[in-house]
Motif scaffolding. Structure first.
Motif, PDB file in Angstrom:
ATOM      1  N   ILE A 111      35.112  53.259  51.958  1.00  0.00           N
ATOM      2  CA  ILE A 111      36.138  52.223  52.091  1.00  0.00           C
ATOM      3  C   ILE A 111      36.009  51.239  50.939  1.00  0.00           C
ATOM      4  O   ILE A 111      34.947  50.649  50.736  1.00  0.00           O
ATOM      5  N   SER A 112      37.079  51.047  50.179  1.00  0.00           N
ATOM      6  CA  SER A 112      37.081  50.137  49.036  1.00  0.00           C
ATOM      7  C   SER A 112      37.528  48.747  49.458  1.00  0.00           C
ATOM      8  O   SER A 112      38.118  48.563  50.525  1.00  0.00           O
ATOM      9  N   VAL A 113      37.259  47.752  48.598  1.00  0.00           N
ATOM     10  CA  VAL A 113      37.600  46.358  48.892  1.00  0.00           C
ATOM     11  C   VAL A 113      38.329  45.746  47.699  1.00  0.00           C
ATOM     12  O   VAL A 113      37.837  45.834  46.557  1.00  0.00           O
ATOM     13  N   TYR A 114      39.474  45.149  47.954  1.00  0.00           N
ATOM     14  CA  TYR A 114      40.250  44.465  46.927  1.00  0.00           C
ATOM     15  C   TYR A 114      40.452  43.023  47.354  1.00  0.00           C
ATOM     16  O   TYR A 114      40.729  42.742  48.527  1.00  0.00           O
ATOM     17  N   SER A 115      40.320  42.080  46.403  1.00  0.00           N
ATOM     18  CA  SER A 115      40.503  40.664  46.712  1.00  0.00           C
ATOM     19  C   SER A 115      41.501  40.038  45.742  1.00  0.00           C
ATOM     20  O   SER A 115      41.255  40.025  44.526  1.00  0.00           O
ATOM     21  N   PRO A 116      42.620  39.462  46.248  1.00  0.00           N
ATOM     22  CA  PRO A 116      43.602  38.814  45.374  1.00  0.00           C
ATOM     23  C   PRO A 116      43.411  37.304  45.253  1.00  0.00           C
ATOM     24  O   PRO A 116      43.816  36.702  44.270  1.00  0.00           O
ATOM     25  N   HIS A 117      42.894  36.653  46.230  1.00  0.00           N
ATOM     26  CA  HIS A 117      42.591  35.231  46.332  1.00  0.00           C
ATOM     27  C   HIS A 117      43.625  34.337  45.645  1.00  0.00           C
ATOM     28  O   HIS A 117      44.783  34.299  46.026  1.00  0.00           O
ATOM     29  N   THR A 118      43.205  33.593  44.598  1.00  0.00           N
ATOM     30  CA  THR A 118      44.092  32.565  44.055  1.00  0.00           C
ATOM     31  C   THR A 118      45.323  33.130  43.344  1.00  0.00           C
ATOM     32  O   THR A 118      46.254  32.377  43.055  1.00  0.00           O
TER      33      THR A 118
END
Length: 405
Positions: A111-118
């Protein structure tokens, strides 16, 4: 001896590529605050055909152990976590650290993780505009008016009787008993609610009586971000100016509707003012921790996820009002209200494109062929994601303390 698996260690799943491409089209990493943020693909899990995950994405604000468990149980392919679980480089990855443990477990499951945040904060139509749409929304006429509780009145006669009674009791009490520590007396039993949180599924504006962005106003970006093609008007924070001043009580109701009807949230007003009497013409809006965006903003109301004690005190001393929601409660509703639908739409297009590209490639393994034949696309919001803070309500007792005034 024949190999039992064509386990691919150097490539992520094709569906992961589609998710990453979709998120970058919606919220380019170039929009993020590069001074501190860590956005993008934070964990690229290798494709494992033996335990291939579903073509599904789990949306969350925080990637906690509970959310990691949820993703593993659901067999999601990608977790899109708004807040980065990795902010700085690691010197080691061990199971003794709770966050690193979640990362390792997700990698093991593919399972991969992507973060877009600001990048989401700054994008036009992103988190900043979603909060602004709530503040400038409209409830059915007449809009409900929120009243603060009235302080319990104690008559002078009652106070005098209580004082006389306590004095008499003290005089009749032996000296030995006076020296003995006494447990505080409880005048009545207190009953508190369990900690309450905003709804896991905040309001879908198409199914609520809140009509977003319908009150006449102008809107501008507080800290613009330029140079990102196709994203003109991007930037951090929004400054709203109403054509006509709005009662603060109306804004409180709109915010409660828009973020999932929490049982309560902090409100700071200048001393000597009454909530019911305050009119708001300008609002500074920022998701999450708003001080860096809202400092120096001249607005009647600052609406954000959190401000420190001293930041809020400085604002009220200047005559401003402050509404905070606990940090992530200013962000979580965006996932179900906006991001889920947006990502689903563009991901279907991206997945179709990548499937066609992969189908034309030479020497595809049978496992890879199976992966690209799967047409399904699913985007869901976490049911376990929540802010660390809940609100505990004192029930079935007279009001204690002092109402806002």
């Amino acid at each position: 001896m024949a190999s039992m698996s064509t386990y691919t260690t150097d490539r992520a799943s094709p569906f992961t590529r589609a998710v990453v491409s979709s998120m970058r089209k919606l919220y380019p990493e170039a929009l993020a605050d590069q001074t501190f943020d860590n956005t993008g693909l934070l964990l690229e899990a290798p494709f494992d055909p033996i335990r291939r995950q579903m073509n599904s994405v789990l949306l969350t604000i925080d990637l906690t152990k509970a959310v990691a468990d949820e993703a593993i149980e659901r067999k999601d392919c990608v977790v899109v976590a708004y807040h980065p679980i990795i902010f700085r480089g690691f010197k080691s990855l061990t199971l003794s650290d709770c966050q690193q443990q979640s990362i390792l477990r997700l990698a093991l499951e593919g399972i991969s993780v992507y973060s877009p945040h600001t990048a989401v904060d700054a994008a036009p139509g992103g988190l900043g505009d979603w909060l602004a749409d709530i503040v400038t929304g409209h409830l059915p006429n007449p809009e409900p008016v929120t009243h603060t509780a009235q302080q319990e009145k104690t008559s002078p006669d009652t106070i005098e009787e209580d004082a006389t009674s306590e004095a008499k009791s003290s005089a009749d009490t032996p000296a030995e008993a006076k020296k003995k520590p006494q447990r505080p007396r409880m005048s009545m039993q207190r009953t508190y609610s369990k900690p309450t949180y905003p709804s896991h599924r905040p309001v879908d504006v198409s199914k609520t009586d809140l009509d977003p962005s319908s009150v006449d106003h102008t809107r501008s970006v507080i800290n613009p971000v330029t140079g990102v093609e196709g994203f003109e008007g991007a930037g951090f924070g929004r400054l709203i100016t109403f054509k006509e001043p709005q009662p603060l009580t109306h804004l409180v109701e709109r915010i409660a509707h828009g973020v999932g009807s929490p049982k309560g949230f902090p409100l700071a007003i200048p001393q000597g003012k009454q909530v019911e009497d305050i009119q708001i013409r300008t609002v500074g809006v920022s998701a999450g921790s708003g001080h860096s965006v809202l400092k120096g903003v001249e607005a009647d109301l600052l609406f954000t996820g959190e401000l420190s004690h001293h930041e809020a005190l400085a604002a009220t001393e200047k005559g401003q009002c402050v509404i905070t929601l606990f940090h992530s409660n200013s962000e979580r509703g965006f996932l179900s209200s906006v991001l889920k639908e947006k990502l689903t739409g563009i991901l279907k297009e991206e997945w179709e494109r990548i499937r066609n590209e992969e189908a034309e490639a030479e020497e595809l393994t049978p496992e890879w062929e199976d992966a690209i034949k799967d047409e399904d696309v699913l985007v869901e919001c976490s049911e376990r994601d929540r802010d660390p803070f809940g609100v505990v309500i004192l029930q079935s007792s007279k009001q204690e303390g002092k109402p806002l005034s």
